[in-house]
Design an enzyme around this catalytic site. Structure first.
Site, PDB file in Angstrom:
ATOM      1  N   ARG A 152       0.844  -1.197   0.000  1.00 49.44           N
ATOM      2  CA  ARG A 152       0.000   0.000   0.000  1.00 49.44           C
ATOM      3  C   ARG A 152       0.878   1.245   0.000  1.00 49.44           C
ATOM      4  O   ARG A 152       1.883   1.302   0.695  1.00 49.44           O
ATOM      5  CB  ARG A 152      -0.915   0.030   1.225  1.00 49.44           C
ATOM      6  CG  ARG A 152      -2.159  -0.807   1.080  1.00 49.44           C
ATOM      7  CD  ARG A 152      -3.071  -0.658   2.277  1.00 49.44           C
ATOM      8  NE  ARG A 152      -2.466  -1.181   3.479  1.00 49.44           N
ATOM      9  CZ  ARG A 152      -1.851  -0.466   4.407  1.00 49.44           C
ATOM     10  NH1 ARG A 152      -1.781   0.847   4.295  1.00 49.44           N
ATOM     11  NH2 ARG A 152      -1.323  -1.035   5.465  1.00 49.44           N
ATOM     12  N   TYR A 164      -1.502  -3.050  -6.891  1.00 48.90           N
ATOM     13  CA  TYR A 164      -1.399  -3.753  -5.605  1.00 48.90           C
ATOM     14  C   TYR A 164      -2.761  -3.789  -4.881  1.00 48.90           C
ATOM     15  O   TYR A 164      -3.478  -2.788  -4.855  1.00 48.90           O
ATOM     16  CB  TYR A 164      -0.337  -3.072  -4.704  1.00 48.90           C
ATOM     17  CG  TYR A 164      -0.351  -3.687  -3.330  1.00 48.90           C
ATOM     18  CD1 TYR A 164       0.196  -4.962  -3.131  1.00 48.90           C
ATOM     19  CD2 TYR A 164      -0.993  -3.076  -2.254  1.00 48.90           C
ATOM     20  CE1 TYR A 164       0.124  -5.582  -1.901  1.00 48.90           C
ATOM     21  CE2 TYR A 164      -1.071  -3.686  -1.017  1.00 48.90           C
ATOM     22  CZ  TYR A 164      -0.503  -4.933  -0.841  1.00 48.90           C
ATOM     23  OH  TYR A 164      -0.583  -5.555   0.370  1.00 48.90           O
ATOM     24  N   LYS A 168      -9.786  -1.827   1.269  1.00 44.32           N
ATOM     25  CA  LYS A 168      -9.424  -0.722   2.172  1.00 44.32           C
ATOM     26  C   LYS A 168     -10.172   0.564   1.809  1.00 44.32           C
ATOM     27  O   LYS A 168     -10.596   1.321   2.678  1.00 44.32           O
ATOM     28  CB  LYS A 168      -7.924  -0.472   2.126  1.00 44.32           C
ATOM     29  CG  LYS A 168      -7.078  -1.676   2.447  1.00 44.32           C
ATOM     30  CD  LYS A 168      -7.353  -2.181   3.827  1.00 44.32           C
ATOM     31  CE  LYS A 168      -6.458  -3.355   4.176  1.00 44.32           C
ATOM     32  NZ  LYS A 168      -6.732  -3.869   5.518  1.00 44.32           N
ATOM     33  N   HIS A 207     -10.839  -2.142  11.149  1.00 46.73           N
ATOM     34  CA  HIS A 207      -9.775  -3.029  10.655  1.00 46.73           C
ATOM     35  C   HIS A 207      -9.635  -4.185  11.644  1.00 46.73           C
ATOM     36  O   HIS A 207      -8.666  -4.251  12.401  1.00 46.73           O
ATOM     37  CB  HIS A 207      -8.479  -2.211  10.558  1.00 46.73           C
ATOM     38  CG  HIS A 207      -7.382  -2.872   9.777  1.00 46.73           C
ATOM     39  ND1 HIS A 207      -6.061  -2.517   9.933  1.00 46.73           N
ATOM     40  CD2 HIS A 207      -7.402  -3.838   8.831  1.00 46.73           C
ATOM     41  CE1 HIS A 207      -5.315  -3.246   9.114  1.00 46.73           C
ATOM     42  NE2 HIS A 207      -6.095  -4.055   8.450  1.00 46.73           N
ATOM     43  N   SER A 236      -1.630  -3.867   9.951  1.00 44.84           N
ATOM     44  CA  SER A 236      -1.380  -4.771   8.826  1.00 44.84           C
ATOM     45  C   SER A 236      -0.179  -5.665   9.101  1.00 44.84           C
ATOM     46  O   SER A 236       0.838  -5.207   9.638  1.00 44.84           O
ATOM     47  CB  SER A 236      -1.096  -3.943   7.570  1.00 44.84           C
ATOM     48  OG  SER A 236      -2.122  -3.015   7.390  1.00 44.84           O
ATOM     49  N   CYS A 244       0.290  -8.059  11.207  1.00 43.62           N
ATOM     50  CA  CYS A 244       0.605  -8.341  12.615  1.00 43.62           C
ATOM     51  C   CYS A 244      -0.148  -9.584  13.105  1.00 43.62           C
ATOM     52  O   CYS A 244      -0.343  -9.762  14.305  1.00 43.62           O
ATOM     53  CB  CYS A 244       0.268  -7.144  13.492  1.00 43.62           C
ATOM     54  SG  CYS A 244       1.407  -5.782  13.297  1.00 43.62           S
ATOM     55  N   GLY A 245      -0.635 -10.410  12.199  1.00 41.64           N
ATOM     56  CA  GLY A 245      -1.172 -11.708  12.606  1.00 41.64           C
ATOM     57  C   GLY A 245      -2.682 -11.799  12.747  1.00 41.64           C
ATOM     58  O   GLY A 245      -3.171 -12.701  13.421  1.00 41.64           O
ATOM     59  N   LYS A 246      -3.436 -10.923  12.086  1.00 41.39           N
ATOM     60  CA  LYS A 246      -4.906 -11.044  12.193  1.00 41.39           C
ATOM     61  C   LYS A 246      -5.384 -12.360  11.572  1.00 41.39           C
ATOM     62  O   LYS A 246      -6.217 -13.054  12.139  1.00 41.39           O
ATOM     63  CB  LYS A 246      -5.604  -9.865  11.506  1.00 41.39           C
ATOM     64  CG  LYS A 246      -5.618  -8.598  12.342  1.00 41.39           C
ATOM     65  CD  LYS A 246      -6.679  -7.594  11.913  1.00 41.39           C
ATOM     66  CE  LYS A 246      -6.527  -7.127  10.511  1.00 41.39           C
ATOM     67  NZ  LYS A 246      -5.245  -6.434  10.259  1.00 41.39           N
ATOM     68  N   ASP A 282      -9.973  -9.496   8.419  1.00 40.95           N
ATOM     69  CA  ASP A 282      -9.388  -8.165   8.178  1.00 40.95           C
ATOM     70  C   ASP A 282     -10.326  -6.996   8.448  1.00 40.95           C
ATOM     71  O   ASP A 282      -9.874  -5.958   8.900  1.00 40.95           O
ATOM     72  CB  ASP A 282      -8.898  -8.104   6.717  1.00 40.95           C
ATOM     73  CG  ASP A 282      -7.963  -6.930   6.474  1.00 40.95           C
ATOM     74  OD1 ASP A 282      -7.078  -6.700   7.305  1.00 40.95           O
ATOM     75  OD2 ASP A 282      -8.123  -6.249   5.439  1.00 40.95           O
ATOM     76  N   ARG A 298       1.455 -12.054  -1.244  1.00 38.53           N
ATOM     77  CA  ARG A 298       0.075 -12.260  -0.770  1.00 38.53           C
ATOM     78  C   ARG A 298      -0.595 -13.458  -1.417  1.00 38.53           C
ATOM     79  O   ARG A 298      -0.245 -13.865  -2.518  1.00 38.53           O
ATOM     80  CB  ARG A 298      -0.757 -11.012  -1.118  1.00 38.53           C
ATOM     81  CG  ARG A 298      -0.304  -9.748  -0.405  1.00 38.53           C
ATOM     82  CD  ARG A 298      -0.772  -9.728   1.011  1.00 38.53           C
ATOM     83  NE  ARG A 298      -0.330  -8.576   1.765  1.00 38.53           N
ATOM     84  CZ  ARG A 298      -1.048  -8.020   2.743  1.00 38.53           C
ATOM     85  NH1 ARG A 298      -2.219  -8.502   3.068  1.00 38.53           N
ATOM     86  NH2 ARG A 298      -0.562  -7.004   3.416  1.00 38.53           N
ATOM     87  N   ARG A 334       2.536  -4.714  17.551  1.00 40.31           N
ATOM     88  CA  ARG A 334       3.798  -5.431  17.562  1.00 40.31           C
ATOM     89  C   ARG A 334       4.755  -4.569  18.368  1.00 40.31           C
ATOM     90  O   ARG A 334       5.232  -3.544  17.887  1.00 40.31           O
ATOM     91  CB  ARG A 334       4.243  -5.541  16.098  1.00 40.31           C
ATOM     92  CG  ARG A 334       5.431  -6.380  15.789  1.00 40.31           C
ATOM     93  CD  ARG A 334       5.698  -6.302  14.294  1.00 40.31           C
ATOM     94  NE  ARG A 334       4.862  -7.189  13.531  1.00 40.31           N
ATOM     95  CZ  ARG A 334       5.167  -8.467  13.264  1.00 40.31           C
ATOM     96  NH1 ARG A 334       6.287  -8.983  13.689  1.00 40.31           N
ATOM     97  NH2 ARG A 334       4.355  -9.200  12.552  1.00 40.31           N
ATOM     98  N   ASP A 338      -1.500 -20.890  20.728  1.00 39.68           N
ATOM     99  CA  ASP A 338      -1.465 -20.671  22.180  1.00 39.68           C
ATOM    100  C   ASP A 338      -2.086 -19.332  22.590  1.00 39.68           C
ATOM    101  O   ASP A 338      -2.318 -19.096  23.781  1.00 39.68           O
ATOM    102  CB  ASP A 338      -0.026 -20.798  22.689  1.00 39.68           C
ATOM    103  CG  ASP A 338       0.433 -22.248  22.644  1.00 39.68           C
ATOM    104  OD1 ASP A 338      -0.304 -23.102  23.161  1.00 39.68           O
ATOM    105  OD2 ASP A 338       1.493 -22.529  22.041  1.00 39.68           O
TER     106      ASP A 338
HETATM  107  C1  OXD Z   1      -3.441  -4.529   4.896  1.00 42.31           C
HETATM  108  C2  OXD Z   1      -4.133  -5.631   4.204  1.00 42.31           C
HETATM  109  O1  OXD Z   1      -2.484  -3.951   4.329  1.00 42.31           O
HETATM  110  O2  OXD Z   1      -5.056  -6.197   4.820  1.00 42.31           O
HETATM  111  O3  OXD Z   1      -3.830  -4.201   6.015  1.00 42.31           O
HETATM  112  O4  OXD Z   1      -3.815  -5.953   3.052  1.00 42.31           O
HETATM  113 MN    MN Z   2      -5.552  -5.251   6.677  1.00 45.31          MN
END
Ligand code: OXD
Ligand code: MN
Length: 577
Positions: free
Chosen positions: A64, A190, A199, A219, A241, A243-245, A270, A361, A392, A488
């Protein structure tokens, strides 16, 4: 439909394509074939990865572009200090000359799409015009595209205009016109810049609408946790973005939890749209229809469900191509291929360099996820018990804490910080405040956005979800992660849900309510109570520095920052003195 046709005709006159093709989600093979011919896509081994394709982007087009993203409103103050602003007239004039004739010799694809289940009063319709088959195929995974959607189109739809043009980074613009319900994006292919339902519509335009209509566009992932008694409770979680969603949304419970009968259901990874339901509680829907996830690091240990989801009907972007097997590979998997092409399209010989781009991705249909929630299509969504924020952070933020009340939760969320990742262009690993993980996605002044959150809390009253903050990324002196993370993390979710039920104990700390080490179940984990003490430690010197950074950040909002948040900050400061 009359309005849609009128707008498409205007855009056709501007972009001057060779032909116009309407997309209704059917006959996509024809477009795939065209993309194979032009080299835009590579078809992967149909036995090992049925229906999967590889795409390589331009080298300058891998994330992005926040510096090229604009919100165009009449008044500059309406976008606030976290957004780039341009006057609509000025931006339309720049964009009109860039779009003039941009599709000469190309096909203009018109994609009517729906965010949310078709027919739900909460869904939003859009029409994306694009000259990229890659965008067409991605949109057909990420959003609902069907004859039914085309039929549902009326006067109200978001007008989304996109062209890859020359992929000229100096002429790249991702522009939002919330007053006109319009998005214009040029010179990038992208995902976050070009799949305009994601987004641009589902967060920036939707958040603007949500403020006017008393709902929230966030988000956030949405996750159901089924306990051994068969009851499922839902939580939302907002992390910046990459960070493990996706990993949290699809987690597999640790063995001891599986044995007890715990199950996880993924509603979304997301984006969440949240509304107050008839029962007064907050309900969430996932407006998307697929996953646009970060590939590197996805493996059997971190996210087996994602691995299953991307085993078929998936588009991979910027990963390694295995020439021998005609498959793909990325960092985090075992056995790198012997003969391979890296994400740049070059022979991958220097193995010191990463083969896949860190922000490579996958685009996979939601229905591929083995733990997709049975409520995924429910137009009403799911009721939310807790909202979790997190970032993070190597230090400062503890593993978990609970906000003292909803307003304090808004304060916690507005001040959350995280280290930047490869999901946006620019330096990686720089700590920045990313309020509610929405800094890049809030379509209006974030001072007003915080006020809107406070207002939503007041509207929901005592049925409001409890608010928590988590940090899976705390490191020790050697820079190693202390908390094992992934599956965990359910151990932390268990404490969170027990707090919502009023059955777990907590101690008060200057930053909020915290578990003691004995409150987190570490049975079967290679972690000690001392590690947990470290993870839960609140270092007052670090927090005092944090308070200074928050003050500076808050000042950038001037009088748009709600007084309530200044009060919360001053209370925090006094609790540390
Ligand atoms: C982001 C995505 O950049 O979800 O947050 O692609
Ligand atoms: Mn995202």
């Amino acid at each position: 439909m009359v309005e849609v046709k009128k707008w498409v005709a205007e855009m056709e006159a501007l972009c001057k394509p060779e032909k116009v093709v309407w997309i209704d989600g059917e006959g996509l093979d024809e477009y795939r074939k065209e993309a194979l011919k032009s080299g835009e896509l590579i078809e992967l081994n149909n036995e090992l990865m049925p229906g999967c394709f590889l795409h390589r982007s331009a080298l300058n087009d891998v994330a992005r572009s926040e510096d090229k993203t604009f919100i165009c409103t009449t008044k500059e103050d309406d976008v606030g200090p976290t957004n780039n602003w341009r006057a609509p007239d000025e931006m339309y004039s720049v964009l009109t000359s860039l779009f003039d004739g941009v599709m000469k010799g190309r096909t203009m694809y018109v994609i009517p799409f729906c965010m949310g289940t078709v027919g739900s009063p909460f869904s939003k319709l859009g029409v994306e015009i694009t000259d990229s088959i890659y965008v067409v195929l991605n949109m057909c995974i990420m959003t609902r595209v069907s004859k039914e959607v085309t039929k549902a189109l009326g006067a109200e739809f978001v007008k989304c205009l996109h062209s890859t043009a020359e992929l000229d980074i100096d002429k790249r613009y991702i522009c939002h016109f919330p007053e006109d319900n319009a998005i214009w994006s040029i010179n990038s292919g992208y995902g976050g810049n070009a799949l305009l339902g994601k987004k641009c519509l589902a967060l920036r335009i939707a958040s603007y609408r949500a403020k006017e209509e008393n709902w929230l566009a966030e988000h956030m992932l949405i996750l159901g946790i089924e306990n051994p008694a068969g009851e499922t409770r839902y939580v939302c979680a907002a992390f910046p973005s990459a960070c493990g969603k996706t990993n949290l949304a699809m987690l597999i419970p640790p063995e001891i939890y599986r044995q007890k009968g715990y199950k996880i259901w993924c509603v979304g990874d997301d984006i969440a749209w949240l509304r107050i339901g008839e029962d007064g509680r907050l309900w969430a829907v996932n407006p998307e229809n697929g996953y646009f996830g970060v590939v590197p690091g996805t493996n059997e240990k971190t996210n087996p469900n994602a691995l299953a989801a991307i085993s078929k009907d998936t588009i991979f972007t910027n990963v390694v191509y295995d020439e021998d097997k005609n498959t793909v590979w990325w960092e985090g998997l075992d056995n790198p291929p012997k003969n391979a092409i890296n994400w740049k399209g070059e022979k991958w010989t220097n193995r010191e360099e990463k083969g896949a781009h860190p922000n490579s991705r996958f685009t996979a249909p939601a229905k591929n996820c083995p733990i997709l929630s049975p409520e995924f299509e429910n137009p009403k969504g799911v009721p939310i018990s807790a909202i979790i924020f997190g970032g993070r952070r190597a230090k400062t933020a503890p593993l978990v804490y609970q906000a003292r009340n909803f307003d304090h939760g808004v304060f916690v969320a507005s001040t959350m910080a995280s280290e930047t990742t490869a999901a946006q262009t620019g330096a990686v690993g720089v700590t920045r405040i990313d309020s509610m993980a929405m800094k890049p996605f809030c379509g209006y002044n974030m001072g007003d956005y915080f006020a809107h959150w406070l207002k939503m809390g007041a509207l929901i009253g005592d049925k409001a979800p409890k608010i928590f903050n988590v940090n899976w990324f705390r490191t020790d002196e050697q820079g190693r992660f202390i908390w094992p993370g992934f599956g965990d993390n359910l151990r932390v979710l268990e404490w969170i849900l027990a707090r919502c039920d009023g059955t777990a104990t907590a101690v008060e700390s200057p930053i909020g309510y915290m578990p003691t080490p004995k409150d987190i179940n570490i049975e079967g984990l290679d972690i000690t109570h001392t590690d947990l003490e470290n993870l839960l430690n609140v270092d007052s010197e670090l927090w005092k520095a944090e308070i200074i950074a928050i003050k500076e950040y808050y000042e950038t909002f001037g009088d748009r920052l709600p007084q309530k948040l200044w009060e919360e900050l001053s209370n925090l400061e006094s609790r540390f003195s």
